[in-house]
Design an enzyme around this catalytic site. Structure first.
Site, PDB file in Angstrom:
ATOM      1  N   GLU A 129       0.866  -1.180   0.000  1.00  0.00           N
ATOM      2  CA  GLU A 129       0.000   0.000   0.000  1.00  0.00           C
ATOM      3  C   GLU A 129       0.903   1.232   0.000  1.00  0.00           C
ATOM      4  OE1 GLU A 129      -3.727   1.983   2.477  1.00  0.00           O
ATOM      5  OE2 GLU A 129      -2.702   0.232   3.293  1.00  0.00           O
ATOM      6  N   HIS A 141      -0.098   7.537   6.324  1.00  0.00           N
ATOM      7  CA  HIS A 141       1.165   7.188   5.670  1.00  0.00           C
ATOM      8  C   HIS A 141       2.145   8.353   5.772  1.00  0.00           C
ATOM      9  CE1 HIS A 141      -0.166   3.562   3.158  1.00  0.00           C
ATOM     10  NE2 HIS A 141      -1.230   3.926   3.864  1.00  0.00           N
ATOM     11  N   HIS A 193      -5.718   6.009  -1.696  1.00  0.00           N
ATOM     12  CA  HIS A 193      -5.022   7.221  -1.262  1.00  0.00           C
ATOM     13  C   HIS A 193      -4.836   8.114  -2.481  1.00  0.00           C
ATOM     14  CE1 HIS A 193      -4.108   6.143   2.934  1.00  0.00           C
ATOM     15  NE2 HIS A 193      -4.151   4.897   2.467  1.00  0.00           N
ATOM     16  N   HIS A 249     -14.888   3.345  10.146  1.00  0.00           N
ATOM     17  CA  HIS A 249     -14.387   3.846   8.863  1.00  0.00           C
ATOM     18  C   HIS A 249     -15.501   4.169   7.872  1.00  0.00           C
ATOM     19  CE1 HIS A 249     -10.473   2.409  10.266  1.00  0.00           C
ATOM     20  NE2 HIS A 249      -9.927   3.062   9.268  1.00  0.00           N
ATOM     21  N   ASP A 271      -7.846  -4.225   7.616  1.00  0.00           N
ATOM     22  CA  ASP A 271      -6.887  -3.128   7.785  1.00  0.00           C
ATOM     23  C   ASP A 271      -6.320  -3.156   9.198  1.00  0.00           C
ATOM     24  OD1 ASP A 271      -5.369  -1.028   6.785  1.00  0.00           O
ATOM     25  OD2 ASP A 271      -6.865   0.507   7.247  1.00  0.00           O
ATOM     26  N   GLY A 306      -5.494   2.676  10.531  1.00  0.00           N
ATOM     27  CA  GLY A 306      -5.914   1.297  10.421  1.00  0.00           C
ATOM     28  C   GLY A 306      -7.096   0.998  11.327  1.00  0.00           C
TER      29      GLY A 306
END
Length: 377
Positions: A129, A141, A193, A249, A271, A306
């Site tokens: 990812e 990230h 993303h 989420h 995730d 996550g």
């Protein structure tokens, strides 16, 4: 002579909408050789469960058992992750390595390549990812490590790992030609993303894009005159999408919407992070400590990092919140991810000739054990 017989009070075979009662799954040499009446089962070691289904497959799992794959991409970490995932009913997984500086992803490729060569139980392949994401949608990230995909990256990725490889990238940050080469090398290319608009995603699908990563999260949304990535995933029947059904989420209304619009193309992912099967674990992403509170994983600023979720929980949530039948939710956790990887002739169904990978549940669909390629855990 059979190696194992799994006796199911209720059997979901991954095909029929209605389960069958009182079935015996006969296993030999890591394969299913028969599905029969228990009275006709051969003499062999027995495992019993209230409910038996095809082995659950998690295509996005970042950690578990107190460890993160990014922190130590090696065999010990993979073993701990697989063991933690099995506690939640996952038979097979793609350990997921998120954005790291430079060519850090290559260590993950080497670790999984070695695990596959030695048939490490449960390790099916690898999900990378990043780091080829949109700087505007990096999320948790490390933004400083997000970068474009170069020629040397392309060569390294196309060399493969000896098994399934899923790559999440931002399609607007590359070209259809690059996506076509990746797909031609057998890589399942997913968009995520990303700020990509509808036209960019559809063009990428024409080049071989396979789907989208964690639907609704870290991607351009639907608007009346700008369908965005979400709209493109809904619109194009060639595309799959993973979804995190943790009631954090994605709103339940959107779970229900996606289930209806993407029937047969939507699949469940966890995730999951280090807290899987280790709820008190704390971990660090990009120098930020991540803590778990009331099932929510976030940094000090509240950015999601996550999920604290197991696959059996995702299945139950898709039934309770997403309106799915048990058979449908189980397919979303087994048969559909098998199709994503082109493994539908191997996994995702309980039938003679298929790999003997099963998930055993209690009557409430809580994981009670797994069988991985004929090996009970």
């Amino acid at each position: 002579m059979a190696d194992l017989v799994v006796l199911a009070g209720t059997l979901h075979d991954g095909v029929a909408d209605e389960p069958r009662a009182e079935r015996a799954v006969v296993i030999e040499g890591g394969r299913i050789v028969d599905v029969t009446d228990p009275a006709r089962a051969p003499d062999a070691p027995v495992r019993r469960a209230a409910v038996v289904a095809p082995g659950l497959i998690d295509l996005q799992i970042n950690g578990g058992g107190g460890v993160m794959f990014n922190d130590a991409p090696d065999r010990d970490t993979l073993r701990l992750m697989a063991r933690a995932a099995r506690a939640g009913g996952t038979a097979h997984l793609l350990p997921t390595f998120i954005t790291a500086p430079g060519v850090g992803y290559r260590a993950a490729m080497e670790a999984v390549r070695a695990a596959l060569a030695e048939a490490e139980p449960g390790i099916l392949g690898l999900h990378l990812e990043g780091p080829f994401l949109s700087p505007a949608r990096s999320g948790i990230h490390p933004a400083s490590a997000v970068r474009a995909l170069g020629a040397e990256d392309l060569d390294a990725l196309c060399a493969g790992i000896g098994g399934p490889l899923l790559l999440t990238l931002a399609p607007e940050e590359t070209t259809p030609e690059v996506i076509a080469r990746l797909a031609g090398a057998g890589i399942a290319v997913f968009a995520g993303h990303s700020e990509a608009d509808h036209a960019t995603v559809i063009a990428a699908a024409g080049a071989g894009l396979r789907g989208g990563t964690h639907l609704f999260n870290a991607m351009s949304q639907v608007a009346g005159r700008a369908p965005g990535m979400v709209g493109a995933l809904f619109d194009d029947d060639r595309l799959f999408a993973g979804i995190i059904a943790d009631d954090i989420h994605v709103h339940p209304a959107n779970l229900r919407l996606a289930r209806r619009v993407m029937a047969g193309r939507l699949f469940l992912v966890t995730d999951a992070m280090a807290t899987l099967d280790a709820p008190e674990a704390r971990f660090v992403v990009d120098g930020k400590e991540i803590r778990q509170k009331d099932g929510r994983l976030a940094d000090a600023e509240g950015c999601l990092a996550g999920a604290h979720l197991a696959m059996d929980e995702a299945v139950c949530n898709m039934i309770r919140l997403g309106g799915a039948s048990p058979a449908e939710a189980l397919r979303m956790a087994s048969g559909v991810p098998a199709r994503v990887l082109g493994l539908e002739q191997e996994l995702g169904r309980i039938a003679p000739g298929m790999r003997a990978s099963l998930t055993l549940f209690d009557a409430d669909l809580r994981a009670a054990g797994v069988v991985v390629d004929g090996r009970p855990f």
